[in-house]
Design a protein around this motif. Sequence first.
Motif, PDB file in Angstrom:
ATOM      1  N   VAL A 329     -34.987 104.951 -41.239  1.00  0.00           N
ATOM      2  CA  VAL A 329     -33.975 105.748 -41.933  1.00  0.00           C
ATOM      3  C   VAL A 329     -33.382 104.892 -43.043  1.00  0.00           C
ATOM      4  O   VAL A 329     -33.090 103.716 -42.846  1.00  0.00           O
ATOM      5  CB  VAL A 329     -32.877 106.222 -40.955  1.00  0.00           C
ATOM      6  N   VAL A 330     -33.219 105.471 -44.220  1.00  0.00           N
ATOM      7  CA  VAL A 330     -32.647 104.724 -45.338  1.00  0.00           C
ATOM      8  C   VAL A 330     -31.127 104.747 -45.204  1.00  0.00           C
ATOM      9  O   VAL A 330     -30.504 105.813 -45.218  1.00  0.00           O
ATOM     10  CB  VAL A 330     -33.078 105.330 -46.681  1.00  0.00           C
ATOM     11  N   THR A 331     -30.532 103.567 -45.061  1.00  0.00           N
ATOM     12  CA  THR A 331     -29.083 103.476 -44.919  1.00  0.00           C
ATOM     13  C   THR A 331     -28.463 103.002 -46.227  1.00  0.00           C
ATOM     14  O   THR A 331     -28.892 102.022 -46.815  1.00  0.00           O
ATOM     15  CB  THR A 331     -28.685 102.518 -43.784  1.00  0.00           C
ATOM     16  N   ASN A 332     -27.467 103.747 -46.663  1.00  0.00           N
ATOM     17  CA  ASN A 332     -26.707 103.439 -47.873  1.00  0.00           C
ATOM     18  C   ASN A 332     -27.590 103.244 -49.105  1.00  0.00           C
ATOM     19  O   ASN A 332     -27.588 102.174 -49.730  1.00  0.00           O
ATOM     20  CB  ASN A 332     -25.824 102.210 -47.636  1.00  0.00           C
ATOM     21  N   PRO A 333     -28.344 104.271 -49.488  1.00  0.00           N
ATOM     22  CA  PRO A 333     -29.131 104.154 -50.715  1.00  0.00           C
ATOM     23  C   PRO A 333     -28.265 103.947 -51.951  1.00  0.00           C
ATOM     24  O   PRO A 333     -28.739 103.439 -52.963  1.00  0.00           O
ATOM     25  CB  PRO A 333     -29.890 105.486 -50.775  1.00  0.00           C
ATOM     26  N   SER A 334     -26.985 104.314 -51.861  1.00  0.00           N
ATOM     27  CA  SER A 334     -26.059 104.118 -52.972  1.00  0.00           C
ATOM     28  C   SER A 334     -25.697 102.656 -53.186  1.00  0.00           C
ATOM     29  O   SER A 334     -25.141 102.295 -54.220  1.00  0.00           O
ATOM     30  CB  SER A 334     -24.768 104.892 -52.714  1.00  0.00           C
ATOM     31  N   GLY A 335     -25.988 101.816 -52.219  1.00  0.00           N
ATOM     32  CA  GLY A 335     -25.491 100.442 -52.210  1.00  0.00           C
ATOM     33  C   GLY A 335     -24.338 100.267 -51.256  1.00  0.00           C
ATOM     34  O   GLY A 335     -23.942  99.141 -50.949  1.00  0.00           O
ATOM     35  N   GLY A 336     -23.802 101.408 -50.771  1.00  0.00           N
ATOM     36  CA  GLY A 336     -22.738 101.350 -49.784  1.00  0.00           C
ATOM     37  C   GLY A 336     -21.461 100.740 -50.312  1.00  0.00           C
ATOM     38  O   GLY A 336     -21.327 100.413 -51.494  1.00  0.00           O
TER      39      GLY A 336
END
Length: 393
Positions: A329-336
């Motif tokens: 699962v991709v976590t924080n693609p925004s950079g978080g």
Amino acid sequence: MSQDVYVLGVGMIPFCKPGAHEPYPKMAATATRAALADAGIGYVSIQQAYVGYVYGDSTAGQRALYEVGMTGIPVVNVNNNCSTGSTALFLARQAVASGAAECVLALGFEHMSPGALGEVFKDRPSPFQWFNEATDELVISDLPLALRYFGGAGLAHMQEFGTRVETFAKIRAKASRHAANNPLALFRKVVTEEEVMASAMLWPGVMTRLMACPPTCGAAAAVVCSEDFARRHGKALAVRIRAQAMTTDRPATFEANDMREVVGFGMAREAAALVYEQAGVDPRDIDVVELHDCFAHNELVSYEALGLCPVGGAQAFVERGDNTYGGQVVTNPSGGLLSKGHPLGATGLAQCFELAHQLRGTAEARQVPGARLALQHNLGVGGACVVTLYERA
């Protein structure tokens, strides 16, 4: 009866360091106008507004929205620490789901000061009193409280499961790689695990400076509506809020003698379980997650609280690359929060912004291929946790 609620429009401004931003009414108005433009509607269509911020005087929400229009609608000011933005979204969704309104705005903004978070009103009991007392019993350190809270949670994980401090550095490095593709992120420079470890040591053996999110200013907004509203106005619907839950602390927060509980592990686990039950999905069905990584340590703890991996399995989860593109699962693609920034009142709605674009397929270089289910986790010590599941409509 409850009706389906959709995210019709989202808006966000680039996050920035304190002192490098416009006054809060301007930031908030810009994000609101962006969400309205994205939704393809005017402010006159908004029937209620829930406006979140932590550091500001009463009715700052009205001051911000009066820049956009003065239509006489109910404007509710929301303050729920770091979960403020998602609490505003929670209330907006409830208003539409209940039939009380058809089109509602959730707005969050923050004008922060440089340096560590601190209490403003020192002449009365602190809402953090019990959290501070629990931390004093469990953590021996003279660091600022937020670092003690979340560093202490990471230390508890290290002591129980042998988690290495380098694992937190891997999480921070991953955040930087994701943020490099986000033009709205505060920090877009890619850093390596070695560079994270070489940054200033805040807590020897536990935390370096790059493992903590920076104080940030900014604003974000979302317009939510009913299916009937969208149909009458000829609007296509791409993102549905499939399930949502908000939780607060239980006695275990203070009775478990565990810093992970002090910083909201139990709240997050309960909220996530409620969401999975409402939606009838398994955590392994989730394609993309925006979670509350105020510190790299909290990201690791949250993997387990959200059921993305077993309790005690977070280090292996990170080492396998299951938290990024090509993994589970991709976590924080925004950079978080670690790279995008953390303007407290705006954070939850910035997460909504990212996930809406992921499900629409408009996240450009950050796009998670085939994203269908997206999970949002926004946490505030004090405490409150909001978990939201979105799906591609």
